[in-house]
Design an enzyme around this catalytic site. Structure first.
Site, PDB file in Angstrom:
ATOM      1  N   THR A 163       0.869  -1.162   0.000  1.00 23.56           N
ATOM      2  CA  THR A 163       0.000   0.000   0.000  1.00 23.56           C
ATOM      3  C   THR A 163       0.905   1.210   0.000  1.00 23.56           C
ATOM      4  OG1 THR A 163      -1.261  -1.271   1.644  1.00 23.56           O
ATOM      5  CG2 THR A 163      -1.941   0.996   1.331  1.00 23.56           C
ATOM      6  N   ARG A 191     -12.568  -8.368  -4.160  1.00 24.76           N
ATOM      7  CA  ARG A 191     -11.924  -8.393  -2.842  1.00 24.76           C
ATOM      8  C   ARG A 191     -11.575  -6.959  -2.411  1.00 24.76           C
ATOM      9  NH1 ARG A 191      -6.750  -6.566  -0.673  1.00 24.76           N
ATOM     10  NH2 ARG A 191      -6.210  -7.896   1.066  1.00 24.76           N
ATOM     11  N   VAL A 192     -11.823  -6.660  -1.147  1.00 25.36           N
ATOM     12  CA  VAL A 192     -11.474  -5.346  -0.597  1.00 25.36           C
ATOM     13  C   VAL A 192     -10.469  -5.558   0.535  1.00 25.36           C
ATOM     14  CG1 VAL A 192     -12.354  -3.322   0.652  1.00 25.36           C
ATOM     15  CG2 VAL A 192     -13.694  -4.322  -1.220  1.00 25.36           C
ATOM     16  N   GLY A 193      -9.423  -4.756   0.560  1.00 24.57           N
ATOM     17  CA  GLY A 193      -8.419  -4.851   1.612  1.00 24.57           C
ATOM     18  C   GLY A 193      -8.703  -3.876   2.747  1.00 24.57           C
ATOM     19  N   ASP A 194      -7.683  -3.628   3.560  1.00 25.12           N
ATOM     20  CA  ASP A 194      -7.860  -2.755   4.726  1.00 25.12           C
ATOM     21  C   ASP A 194      -7.808  -1.274   4.381  1.00 25.12           C
ATOM     22  OD1 ASP A 194      -4.998  -3.555   4.204  1.00 25.12           O
ATOM     23  OD2 ASP A 194      -4.688  -1.837   5.528  1.00 25.12           O
ATOM     24  N   GLY A 215       0.264  -3.776   4.506  1.00 20.75           N
ATOM     25  CA  GLY A 215       0.508  -5.206   4.670  1.00 20.75           C
ATOM     26  C   GLY A 215      -0.697  -5.988   4.197  1.00 20.75           C
TER      27      GLY A 215
END
Ligand code: GLY
Length: 304
Positions: A163, A191-194, A215
């Site tokens: 990121t 898909r979605v990350g943080d 991460g």
């Protein structure tokens, strides 16, 4: 009053030897640009300037240089939050968008929602004339090579998530956190990350400070890493220790057979800097000062 400060990261993970110098130069330049914007326009302008620079720098997994989904496409996430009024904006799983942080900022300014995804986010952006769409704006030979190697089974995709992000505090003590990412190599469509998720990928609050994580998103959201690091600092830990404690906890999460990577940058409400990572590398930079900033950048934050 606070000393104007911006902290920038270029992702937690393993940076190939050939890219290390470019990664450090990239975060240094992002911090320099962010600090310049900080003096002119405050913390939000600073965080946006730094993240926009990193989105355009193809070394990093965001905007131009983003990694590909399992079907060889680009789907990006980004988010921003400011302490002044606790407003935030985010977009997730948006296809072929080169500058998602600007659309996230537009979501925040529009004010009706905090997070827009996929086609809805694209329609919002196009209606307002914000954002540059098109595969050519994101594609790089490096991302194509990583995709080709991973799909051919010559390299693992597990744990390859990073990121870019920034946290800034201005002379008035206002804080802002922002992040942008291509997500995880070979991720599933949708898909979605943080990175667009409050508390996980970013948080900013006048009494807590501002934090931004990098991460493996699944591990970071499980531990609500950005919020957890800010809370840990209010319990008396130094900011570096607070960030390190949460990174260590996140790294206990297993992705496949490997430990998740995590990195956190943070600023307390008094402008103290915290940087930590549980990963071989994390490029980071700090620019701090009223006038010409004191500028530091490196690829590792070693303890002590
Ligand atoms: N931290 C980036 C992601 O997991 O999407």
């Amino acid at each position: 009053m606070a000393v104007p400060t911006i902290v920038v990261h270029g992702g937690a993970g393993r940076v190939a030897a050939a890219n290390q110098e470019t990664a450090v130069a990239g975060v240094r330049e992002a911090a320099r640009r962010g600090h310049e914007a900080l003096r002119r326009g405050g913390c939000e302008a600073a965080a946006i300037a730094a993240v926009r620079w990193l989105e355009d720098a193809e070394t990093f997994n965001a905007g131009r240089g983003a990694c590909m989904t399992e079907d060889g496409r680009f789907e990006v996430d980004a988010g921003i939050m400011r302490s002044r009024d606790l407003r935030s904006g985010a977009v997730a799983a948006v296809r072929d968008l080169a500058d998602p942080i600007l659309v996230a900022q537009a979501v925040m300014e529009h004010g009706r929602h905090c997070l827009l995804v996929g086609e809805g986010a694209e329609a919002f952006a196009r209606a307002r004339g914000v954002g540059r769409f098109g595969r050519d704006g994101l594609w790089t030979a490096k991302a194509q090579a990583r995709y080709d190697e991973a799909t051919a089974g010559r390299s693992g995709a597990v744990g390859q998530a990073d990121t870019v992000g920034a946290v800034a505090i201005d002379a008035d003590g206002h804080l802002c956190a922002a992040g942008s990412t291509g997500g995880v190599l070979l991720k599933a469509h949708g898909r979605v990350g943080d990175s667009p998720l409050l508390g996980a990928g970013l948080y900013a609050h006048p009494a807590l400070g501002a934090a931004c994580a990098t991460g493996v998103g699944e591990a970071i959201m499980t531990h609500v890493a950005s919020y957890a690091a800010l809370l840990a600092a209010t319990r008396g830990l130094a900011p570096d220790e607070a960030a390190a404690e949460v990174c260590a906890r996140v790294a206990t999460f297993e992705v496949g057979a490997e430990r998740a990577t995590c990195g956190i940058i943070m600023l307390t409400p008094r402008g103290e800097v915290g940087i930590a990572h549980a990963s071989p590398h994390m490029s980071w930079a700090v620019a701090r000062g009223e006038g010409e900033p004191d500028l530091r950048a490196a690829l590792r934050r070693d303890p002590g």
